[in-house]
Motif scaffolding. Structure first.
Motif, PDB file in Angstrom:
ATOM      1  N   ILE A  72       1.117  13.408  -0.934  1.00 59.93           N
ATOM      2  CA  ILE A  72       2.240  12.685  -1.516  1.00 59.93           C
ATOM      3  C   ILE A  72       2.743  13.452  -2.742  1.00 59.93           C
ATOM      4  O   ILE A  72       2.042  13.566  -3.741  1.00 59.93           O
ATOM      5  CB  ILE A  72       1.834  11.246  -1.922  1.00 59.93           C
ATOM      6  CG1 ILE A  72       1.247  10.486  -0.738  1.00 59.93           C
ATOM      7  CG2 ILE A  72       3.018  10.507  -2.542  1.00 59.93           C
ATOM      8  CD1 ILE A  72       2.158  10.339   0.458  1.00 59.93           C
ATOM      9  N   THR A  73       3.946  13.987  -2.637  1.00 57.08           N
ATOM     10  CA  THR A  73       4.546  14.728  -3.755  1.00 57.08           C
ATOM     11  C   THR A  73       5.837  14.080  -4.231  1.00 57.08           C
ATOM     12  O   THR A  73       6.351  14.430  -5.281  1.00 57.08           O
ATOM     13  CB  THR A  73       4.836  16.186  -3.355  1.00 57.08           C
ATOM     14  OG1 THR A  73       5.675  16.186  -2.195  1.00 57.08           O
ATOM     15  CG2 THR A  73       3.540  16.935  -3.059  1.00 57.08           C
ATOM     16  N   SER A  74       6.362  13.149  -3.453  1.00 55.42           N
ATOM     17  CA  SER A  74       7.605  12.464  -3.801  1.00 55.42           C
ATOM     18  C   SER A  74       7.429  10.990  -3.455  1.00 55.42           C
ATOM     19  O   SER A  74       6.916  10.660  -2.385  1.00 55.42           O
ATOM     20  CB  SER A  74       8.754  13.070  -2.986  1.00 55.42           C
ATOM     21  OG  SER A  74       9.959  12.419  -3.274  1.00 55.42           O
ATOM     22  N   ILE A  75       7.834  10.122  -4.375  1.00 53.31           N
ATOM     23  CA  ILE A  75       7.734   8.688  -4.111  1.00 53.31           C
ATOM     24  C   ILE A  75       9.097   8.038  -4.329  1.00 53.31           C
ATOM     25  O   ILE A  75       9.896   8.572  -5.096  1.00 53.31           O
ATOM     26  CB  ILE A  75       6.634   8.004  -4.962  1.00 53.31           C
ATOM     27  CG1 ILE A  75       6.830   8.299  -6.440  1.00 53.31           C
ATOM     28  CG2 ILE A  75       5.258   8.397  -4.484  1.00 53.31           C
ATOM     29  CD1 ILE A  75       5.880   7.538  -7.345  1.00 53.31           C
ATOM     30  N   PRO A  76       9.386   6.923  -3.667  1.00 55.19           N
ATOM     31  CA  PRO A  76       8.513   6.241  -2.729  1.00 55.19           C
ATOM     32  C   PRO A  76       8.342   7.025  -1.430  1.00 55.19           C
ATOM     33  O   PRO A  76       9.287   7.631  -0.934  1.00 55.19           O
ATOM     34  CB  PRO A  76       9.232   4.912  -2.476  1.00 55.19           C
ATOM     35  CG  PRO A  76      10.682   5.193  -2.730  1.00 55.19           C
ATOM     36  CD  PRO A  76      10.689   6.240  -3.819  1.00 55.19           C
ATOM     37  N   ALA A  77       7.119   6.985  -0.936  1.00 59.49           N
ATOM     38  CA  ALA A  77       6.792   7.551   0.370  1.00 59.49           C
ATOM     39  C   ALA A  77       6.123   6.441   1.161  1.00 59.49           C
ATOM     40  O   ALA A  77       5.200   5.799   0.668  1.00 59.49           O
ATOM     41  CB  ALA A  77       5.857   8.744   0.220  1.00 59.49           C
ATOM     42  N   MET A  78       6.624   6.207   2.352  1.00 61.44           N
ATOM     43  CA  MET A  78       6.087   5.140   3.186  1.00 61.44           C
ATOM     44  C   MET A  78       5.569   5.762   4.476  1.00 61.44           C
ATOM     45  O   MET A  78       6.346   6.328   5.236  1.00 61.44           O
ATOM     46  CB  MET A  78       7.174   4.099   3.453  1.00 61.44           C
ATOM     47  CG  MET A  78       7.575   3.370   2.170  1.00 61.44           C
ATOM     48  SD  MET A  78       9.314   2.867   2.116  1.00 61.44           S
ATOM     49  CE  MET A  78      10.117   4.394   1.657  1.00 61.44           C
ATOM     50  N   TYR A  79       4.267   5.687   4.661  1.00 63.13           N
ATOM     51  CA  TYR A  79       3.626   6.277   5.841  1.00 63.13           C
ATOM     52  C   TYR A  79       3.129   5.154   6.736  1.00 63.13           C
ATOM     53  O   TYR A  79       2.451   4.237   6.267  1.00 63.13           O
ATOM     54  CB  TYR A  79       2.435   7.143   5.436  1.00 63.13           C
ATOM     55  CG  TYR A  79       2.767   8.501   4.862  1.00 63.13           C
ATOM     56  CD1 TYR A  79       4.020   8.800   4.336  1.00 63.13           C
ATOM     57  CD2 TYR A  79       1.799   9.493   4.836  1.00 63.13           C
ATOM     58  CE1 TYR A  79       4.301  10.057   3.814  1.00 63.13           C
ATOM     59  CE2 TYR A  79       2.073  10.752   4.315  1.00 63.13           C
ATOM     60  CZ  TYR A  79       3.332  11.030   3.800  1.00 63.13           C
ATOM     61  OH  TYR A  79       3.602  12.276   3.285  1.00 63.13           O
ATOM     62  N   VAL A  80       3.441   5.250   8.024  1.00 67.56           N
ATOM     63  CA  VAL A  80       2.926   4.286   8.986  1.00 67.56           C
ATOM     64  C   VAL A  80       1.696   4.904   9.645  1.00 67.56           C
ATOM     65  O   VAL A  80       1.738   6.037  10.125  1.00 67.56           O
ATOM     66  CB  VAL A  80       3.976   3.919  10.052  1.00 67.56           C
ATOM     67  CG1 VAL A  80       3.390   2.937  11.066  1.00 67.56           C
ATOM     68  CG2 VAL A  80       5.233   3.330   9.402  1.00 67.56           C
ATOM     69  N   PHE A  81       0.612   4.139   9.633  1.00 70.23           N
ATOM     70  CA  PHE A  81      -0.645   4.554  10.254  1.00 70.23           C
ATOM     71  C   PHE A  81      -0.883   3.704  11.495  1.00 70.23           C
ATOM     72  O   PHE A  81      -0.633   2.498  11.481  1.00 70.23           O
ATOM     73  CB  PHE A  81      -1.819   4.330   9.291  1.00 70.23           C
ATOM     74  CG  PHE A  81      -1.841   5.268   8.124  1.00 70.23           C
ATOM     75  CD1 PHE A  81      -2.713   6.351   8.105  1.00 70.23           C
ATOM     76  CD2 PHE A  81      -1.002   5.071   7.035  1.00 70.23           C
ATOM     77  CE1 PHE A  81      -2.744   7.216   7.021  1.00 70.23           C
ATOM     78  CE2 PHE A  81      -1.027   5.934   5.952  1.00 70.23           C
ATOM     79  CZ  PHE A  81      -1.902   7.009   5.944  1.00 70.23           C
TER      80      PHE A  81
END
Length: 108
Positions: A72-81
């Motif tokens: 994660i280098t930029s936010i918001p970051a939304m990851y779906v697992f």
């Protein structure tokens, strides 16, 4: 503030990687304006799709191990697992229709 459950470095495996259904992690920080802007949108999506997709939050300042592990280098970051693997990445704040379009495969 958000109604989404907070996850931590310590709870990430149990809460996210072992989740029975798809789960989106909102990587955010207190000082991030776009993160605060997208939070109520994510709450609404979570509320409307609770049976299909879970949404949790991970504060990158408080939980640097997990943020670093997933690059994660930029936010918001939304990851779906899904089944412990990242299956979708959404970077940046977006309006609700754009986020729903990005998440369509999980909301159908």
């Amino acid at each position: 503030m958000s109604s989404a459950k907070d996850v931590t470095d310590a709870s990430f495996e149990a809460d996210v990687l072992k989740s029975e259904k798809p789960i989106m992690v909102d990587f955010w920080a207190e000082w991030c304006g776009p993160c605060r802007a997208v939070s109520p949108i994510l709450d609404k999506i979570a509320e409307e799709n609770a049976d299909k997709l879970s949404i949790v939050k991970l504060n990158v300042d408080d939980n640097p191990f997990t943020a670093e592990k997933y690059g994660i280098t930029s936010i918001p970051a939304m990851y779906v697992f899904k089944n412990g693997e990242v299956v979708k990445r959404v970077i940046g704040a977006k309006p609700k229709p754009a986020l729903e379009a990005d998440l369509a495969e999980f909301l159908a």
